[in-house]
Motif scaffolding. Structure first.
Motif, short mmCIF file in Angstrom:
data_model
loop_
_atom_site.label_atom_id
_atom_site.label_comp_id
_atom_site.label_asym_id
_atom_site.label_seq_id
_atom_site.Cartn_x
_atom_site.Cartn_y
_atom_site.Cartn_z
N PRO A 266 0.93 -1.29 0.17
CA PRO A 266 -0.05 -0.13 0.05
C PRO A 266 0.78 1.18 -0.02
O PRO A 266 0.61 2.22 -0.80
CB PRO A 266 -0.94 -0.18 1.30
N SER A 267 2.03 1.19 0.58
CA SER A 267 2.45 2.40 0.88
C SER A 267 3.51 2.76 -0.41
O SER A 267 3.91 3.95 -0.66
CB SER A 267 3.83 2.52 1.98
N SER A 268 3.74 1.93 -1.59
CA SER A 268 4.33 2.31 -2.65
C SER A 268 3.68 3.00 -3.79
O SER A 268 4.44 3.78 -4.42
CB SER A 268 4.66 0.90 -3.39
N ALA A 269 2.30 3.31 -3.48
CA ALA A 269 1.43 4.03 -4.14
C ALA A 269 1.40 5.53 -3.57
O ALA A 269 1.01 6.51 -4.34
CB ALA A 269 0.03 3.72 -4.42
N THR A 270 2.13 5.92 -2.66
CA THR A 270 2.51 7.10 -1.87
C THR A 270 3.25 8.03 -2.76
O THR A 270 4.33 7.53 -3.00
CB THR A 270 2.63 6.88 -0.73
N MET A 271 3.14 9.09 -3.30
CA MET A 271 4.13 9.99 -3.86
C MET A 271 5.07 10.33 -3.21
O MET A 271 4.62 11.12 -1.97
CB MET A 271 3.37 11.22 -4.70
N GLN A 272 6.37 10.33 -3.38
CA GLN A 272 7.47 10.62 -2.58
C GLN A 272 7.84 12.11 -3.23
O GLN A 272 8.08 12.36 -4.26
CB GLN A 272 8.48 9.67 -2.60
N ASP A 273 8.24 12.84 -2.01
CA ASP A 273 8.60 14.41 -2.64
C ASP A 273 10.06 14.48 -3.19
O ASP A 273 10.44 15.10 -4.08
CB ASP A 273 8.85 15.16 -1.25
N GLN A 274 10.93 13.48 -2.97
CA GLN A 274 12.34 13.49 -3.49
C GLN A 274 12.49 12.69 -4.93
O GLN A 274 13.47 12.91 -5.52
CB GLN A 274 13.27 12.83 -2.58
N VAL A 275 11.52 12.22 -5.34
CA VAL A 275 11.30 11.62 -6.55
C VAL A 275 11.36 12.67 -7.69
O VAL A 275 10.66 13.75 -7.69
CB VAL A 275 10.04 10.69 -6.91
N CYS A 276 12.40 12.53 -8.73
CA CYS A 276 12.41 13.37 -9.73
C CYS A 276 11.29 13.13 -10.85
O CYS A 276 10.88 12.20 -10.88
CB CYS A 276 13.87 13.28 -10.36
N ASN A 277 11.30 14.12 -11.66
CA ASN A 277 10.30 13.93 -13.00
C ASN A 277 11.15 13.72 -14.07
O ASN A 277 12.37 13.39 -14.11
CB ASN A 277 9.49 15.23 -13.16
N CYS A 278 10.22 13.31 -15.19
CA CYS A 278 11.06 12.84 -16.47
C CYS A 278 11.90 13.75 -17.13
O CYS A 278 13.01 13.60 -17.59
CB CYS A 278 9.89 12.45 -17.35
#
Length: 444
Positions: A240-252
């Motif tokens: 369930p937690s893997s679907a949470t958007m992370q702040d440190q994730v970069c965009n394309c």
């Protein structure tokens, strides 16, 4: 005991009220005769339901059952429509996710291939620079031999005898050669340092690309494994937690820019390496040509100087031979003059003896007659001749002394030229035959 009798209340269905199902007011109640309770209940209120309550209760149950049935049918229709719609949407979304994963795999594969290509290019460039660095080091080591030869030539030429100890063309060319070798050595050292710095930057850029390639390799494997998941896969789990958007994730955009920046840096290093490689090749060629050209100038100067020494030595030897011949002739001339002077002593004694005897003539016989005058003239002539011969003998002896001095000077100068020629030709020029070849000066 109270005279009042407790009577149970009719059954009240709250679901019916909530759903608007009418109660027992909607059904007209019939007047039912009260059953007789027997003598046991005489004078008491019974605890049993009344017929009206009984009818109300089962009508309420029937109505509630009908309402529940109607509601269930509606929910079934809605559920069927809902799970059909959600099933279609889920399959469509899953197919879209699979398609996007495939596209993502293509993008990652493309960038990974680009990274791999530039990594291989940087590796090849680094190897070529290492080979050029070794060539530069060999070329630098090869300049030690010309430097030692040039300095040894200068040192040997300082041992030339005094008259030949001149600052000639050979010395000027040798000094030029020493300065050229020093400049070449300094230039090669700077170029080696530049190559070492470029190799370090190439390795840093290669390491950056390898880290990015490693990340993309893992990401490709993860996405490839994710793309192979299906609804029938047995190894799927709930996260369930893997679907949470992370702040440190970069965009394309930042993801692609990160790799593009790394590739741009790698491309800059590749271009810098190519420029440095061309510079080193040209540098080695130019320095080799300059050193060999200066070596040729020094060799020509040595050859010219040796020719001058040989010519001067030959002329001096010829002149020395003439002087020796002249000394012999002058010595014979002196001997002849001495003999001539010695030969004049007898005639002088004869003439003087005659004069002496004639001076003993008595009285009037002592006259200046023709013999007397002749004898006096003869004595004067012999004295003048002897004086002239003595003067000539002095001149001959002085000339012989000068000839001896010239002989000594010529012999010394011939020996000097012989020694100088030995230094120039037999030592310096022979040593210069060990001058490195073009391939050695080029670092091969």
């Amino acid at each position: 005991m109270s005279s009042e009798v407790l009577v149970s209340r009719p059954h009240y269905d709250s679901r019916a009220v909530a759903q608007g199902v009418p109660g027992n007011e909607s059904h007209p109640q019939r007047e039912l005769p009260q059953p007789s309770s027997g003598s046991a209940t005489a004078g008491y209120r019974s605890a049993k339901y009344t017929p009206a309550e009984w009818f109300s209760n089962y009508h309420t149950i029937l109505q509630q059952a009908g309402a529940d049935r109607t509601e269930a049918r509606g929910i079934q229709r809605e559920s069927k429509s809902l799970y059909q719609d959600t099933e279609e949407a889920t399959l469509k979304t899953q197919a879209e996710g699979t398609r996007l994963l495939g596209e993502r795999l293509q993008d990652v594969h493309y960038w990974r291939s680009e990274l791999q290509r530039h990594i291989q290019q940087l590796l090849a460039d680094t190897e070529s620079l290492l080979a050029l660095k070794r060539r530069l080091e060999k070329a630098l080591d090869a300049t030690e031999a010309p430097y030692a030869i040039a300095t040894d030539n200068l040192s040997c030429r300082t041992r030339r005898p005094g008259p030949d100890l001149v600052r000639d063309t050979v010395e000027e060319e040798l000094l030029k050669e020493v300065d050229l070798i020093r400049n070449v050595q300094a230039l090669l050292k700077r170029t080696i340092a530049q190559a070492v710095s470029q190799i370090k930057m190439n390795r840093e850029a290669k390491q950056t690309l390898e880290l990015d390639w490693s990340d993309k390799y893992q990401a490709y494997n993860f996405d490839d494994h994710s793309g192979r998941y299906s609804n029938l896969s047995p190894d799927t789990q709930h996260h369930p937690s893997s679907a949470t958007m992370q702040d440190q994730v970069c965009n394309c955009t930042s993801w692609a820019k990160f790799t593009q920046d790394n590739l741009s840096k790698a491309l800059q290093e590749e271009q810098a390496t190519n420029s440095l490689r061309l510079l080193v090749e040209q540098l080695l060629q130019d320095t080799t040509e300059d050193l060999r050209a200066q070596c040729a100038c020094v060799d020509r100067a040595f050859s010219q100087r040796c020719g001058e020494l040989i010519e001067a030595k030959t002329q001096q030897e010829m002149k020395l031979q003439q002087i020796l011949e002249q000394i012999g002739a002058q010595e014979r001339n002196i001997v002849a003059l001495q003999q001539a002077i010695h030969n004049k002593e007898a005639p002088l004694r004869v003439a003087q003896s005659r004069l002496y005897l004639r001076s003993l003539r008595p009285n009037m016989e002592l006259c200046r007659d023709e013999p007397q005058l002749s004898l006096e003239g003869e004595v004067r002539q012999i004295d003048a001749t002897v004086a002239s011969l003595h003067q000539q003998l002095s001149e001959a002896r002085r000339s012989l002394s000068h000839l001896e001095e010239s002989r000594i000077t010529l012999e010394k100068d011939v020996n000097c030229k012989t020694h100088s020629l030995f230094i120039e030709r037999d030592k310096c020029m022979t040593h210069r035959k060990r001058y490195p070849a073009v391939s050695t000066l080029s670092g091969y």
